[in-house]
Design a protein around this motif. Sequence first.
Motif, PDB file in Angstrom:
ATOM      1  N   ILE A  58       0.933  -1.130   0.035  1.00 39.67           N
ATOM      2  CA  ILE A  58      -0.038   0.051   0.049  1.00 39.67           C
ATOM      3  C   ILE A  58       0.792   1.304  -0.089  1.00 39.67           C
ATOM      4  O   ILE A  58       0.436   2.210  -0.435  1.00 39.67           O
ATOM      5  N   LEU A  85      -0.639 -10.637  -3.248  1.00 37.19           N
ATOM      6  CA  LEU A  85      -1.711 -10.276  -2.179  1.00 37.19           C
ATOM      7  C   LEU A  85      -2.551 -11.444  -1.642  1.00 37.19           C
ATOM      8  O   LEU A  85      -3.099 -11.171  -0.478  1.00 37.19           O
ATOM      9  N   PHE A  92      -8.289  -4.742   9.850  1.00 38.72           N
ATOM     10  CA  PHE A  92      -8.009  -3.393  10.180  1.00 38.72           C
ATOM     11  C   PHE A  92      -8.432  -2.651  11.311  1.00 38.72           C
ATOM     12  O   PHE A  92      -9.241  -3.362  12.120  1.00 38.72           O
ATOM     13  N   ALA A  96     -12.597  -1.452   8.654  1.00 41.95           N
ATOM     14  CA  ALA A  96     -12.777  -1.052   7.178  1.00 41.95           C
ATOM     15  C   ALA A  96     -13.505  -1.852   6.414  1.00 41.95           C
ATOM     16  O   ALA A  96     -13.381  -2.416   5.412  1.00 41.95           O
ATOM     17  N   PHE A  98     -16.857  -2.601   3.949  1.00 42.59           N
ATOM     18  CA  PHE A  98     -17.594  -1.603   2.832  1.00 42.59           C
ATOM     19  C   PHE A  98     -18.905  -1.670   3.168  1.00 42.59           C
ATOM     20  O   PHE A  98     -19.707  -2.167   3.211  1.00 42.59           O
ATOM     21  N   ARG A 159     -13.444 -11.822   7.508  1.00 44.16           N
ATOM     22  CA  ARG A 159     -13.228 -11.278   5.914  1.00 44.16           C
ATOM     23  C   ARG A 159     -11.626 -11.754   5.998  1.00 44.16           C
ATOM     24  O   ARG A 159     -11.181 -12.131   4.706  1.00 44.16           O
TER      25      ARG A 159
ATOM     26  N   GLU B 125     -10.216   3.459   5.755  1.00 45.13           N
ATOM     27  CA  GLU B 125      -9.043   2.476   5.142  1.00 45.13           C
ATOM     28  C   GLU B 125      -9.922   1.401   4.255  1.00 45.13           C
ATOM     29  O   GLU B 125      -9.366   0.454   3.948  1.00 45.13           O
ATOM     30  N   GLN B 126     -11.154   1.982   3.728  1.00 46.96           N
ATOM     31  CA  GLN B 126     -11.740   0.813   3.029  1.00 46.96           C
ATOM     32  C   GLN B 126     -11.064   0.694   1.686  1.00 46.96           C
ATOM     33  O   GLN B 126     -11.239  -0.248   1.011  1.00 46.96           O
ATOM     34  N   ASP B 128      -7.761   0.983   1.184  1.00 45.75           N
ATOM     35  CA  ASP B 128      -6.477  -0.006   1.625  1.00 45.75           C
ATOM     36  C   ASP B 128      -7.032  -1.421   1.718  1.00 45.75           C
ATOM     37  O   ASP B 128      -6.539  -2.334   1.266  1.00 45.75           O
ATOM     38  N   ALA B 129      -8.168  -1.497   2.277  1.00 46.31           N
ATOM     39  CA  ALA B 129      -8.830  -3.014   2.296  1.00 46.31           C
ATOM     40  C   ALA B 129      -8.919  -3.678   1.106  1.00 46.31           C
ATOM     41  O   ALA B 129      -8.854  -4.916   0.963  1.00 46.31           O
ATOM     42  N   LEU B 130      -9.555  -2.855   0.060  1.00 43.62           N
ATOM     43  CA  LEU B 130      -9.662  -3.485  -1.384  1.00 43.62           C
ATOM     44  C   LEU B 130      -8.345  -3.993  -1.864  1.00 43.62           C
ATOM     45  O   LEU B 130      -8.426  -5.229  -2.436  1.00 43.62           O
ATOM     46  N   THR B 131      -7.278  -3.331  -1.352  1.00 45.56           N
ATOM     47  CA  THR B 131      -5.911  -3.891  -2.093  1.00 45.56           C
ATOM     48  C   THR B 131      -5.543  -4.787  -1.366  1.00 45.56           C
ATOM     49  O   THR B 131      -4.976  -5.988  -2.001  1.00 45.56           O
ATOM     50  N   THR B 132      -5.773  -4.936  -0.147  1.00 41.95           N
ATOM     51  CA  THR B 132      -5.736  -6.288   0.724  1.00 41.95           C
ATOM     52  C   THR B 132      -6.167  -7.374   0.300  1.00 41.95           C
ATOM     53  O   THR B 132      -5.997  -8.408   0.630  1.00 41.95           O
TER      54      THR B 132
END
Lengths: 259, 259
Positions: A58, A85, A92, A96, A98, A159, B125-126, B128-132
């Motif tokens: 990130i 990844l 988090f 975090a 959605f 998650r 941080e949503q 960032d969460a997508l990236t993870t």
Amino acid sequence: MASVASTAKVELKGVKKRFGNKVVLDGLDLVIERGQSLVVIGGSGTGKSVMIKCVLGILRPDAGEIFVDGQEVTRLGGRARDAYLRKFGMLFQGAALFDSLPVWENVAFGLIQGRGMGRRQARDIAFEKLAKVGLGPDVGELSPSELSGGMQKRVGLARAIAADPEIIFFDEPTTGLDPIMSDVINDLIVATRSTGTTALSITHDLISARKIADRIAMLYKGKIIWDGPTAEIDHSGNPYVDQFIHGRAVGPIQMEVKA
Amino acid sequence: MNVFAHVGRATIGLLREVGRLSVFTADAISSFVRPPIYRSLVLKQIMRIGYNSLPVVGLTAFFTGGVLALQIYIGTARYGAEQFVPTVVLIGILRELGPVIAGLMVAGRVAAAIAAELGTMRVTEQIDALTTLATRPIKYLVVPRLMAALISMPILVGIADCIGVAGGYIAATQSLGFTGSIYLSTTVQALNHADVLSGLIKAVVFGFLIALMGTYNGFNSKGGAQGVGAATTNAVVSASILILASNYILTNIFNFFNF
């Protein structure tokens, strides 16, 4: 270039990161062995979250190398980065989740979007993982905004483990929770490691750290200043660690308080 | 000396921002053609950007068309050229007011909404969460909004054109004493494909700018609620200015090519 330590799952070598004039990571070295649970402790603003974000790509470090399974990962891009990844799960600090998706879709997100799994199969897995963290099927249909902080954390944990990742990162897993809910989360974290998952947690909750860690490292001014087995933290012989774990205002760590 | 330093810092800041926006735009455009395409998200955004903007765009176009007819009448009546009212209203709406008014209305409604949504996702941080979860945020969040705006805006402008001309018709027949059939036949005779097309080309450009400013500002917001507020304001202001500036440039280009 392969990592020297063959048993290392994650290895950071001389990682540096600064934002403007503020040096956050200053040549950080850290090794997490395969299947180990490492907890990094340290005060607020010492760079714990930045360290995790560097490993996940990130944030890009200004200098240094990061190895995962012996592969240098700081310059990964495209599909190689996506594949990299997929090894990770992440809980988090604020969960975090959605907002626009119901709880079960939050849990199934990585399976559907990241791995191309069919929605029906992903939904079944999501409900199975929700059950693992003690949440019933009725919760799956709710919106994240309808959940309490503790429940959101549990959904975040579901998650993180949904795709059975090889490595899980926990960012302040118990912050903001009452002591009982904190212990529930700690138990769930310990349970997620039954399959030999490698875990890296960052926290300043010492009760949590003692419960979930095999090893504890302390981060101070961008460097690891102590690293050892959990049982040895009370006899570290390091005045910085002693001050931190006993929560003393007086000691070598000076809080930056502006008058 | 301080003045030079101030100007220098401002120039560097501006260049840095332009550079960031260029990289963001290039990343978004190159992601258009790369799989996966999130069709359901594009459809959802078409509903939000296009369908939900219909009432505000329609109402504005109606009153603008009516006012335009009334004002043109005042001007043309001085020279006994009232018969040109339908033609001038048509050209004014198709070439200029349809796309610009719709663009500004959508900028106010949609760019703000996009920036607020993505800004909140950033600070919680949503993103960032997508990236993870092995999902590229640009692909998942930005591309569907850009695609939806590119598709929605010409349709919205087409509808706004029709409603604007109808507004002119009603004002002319109800307040200015025009005969309905003559007004309509004059309008149909004056209809030119270049007028329609130039307005629709503007609509595509405006749609792109609106979605780009909304996503860019939201994506790069920081600093909690205040940062999200600033991102929302910047999105609306920058989208509106870019719409007016690009309108001037496009009109000049069309004039140069006699289009």
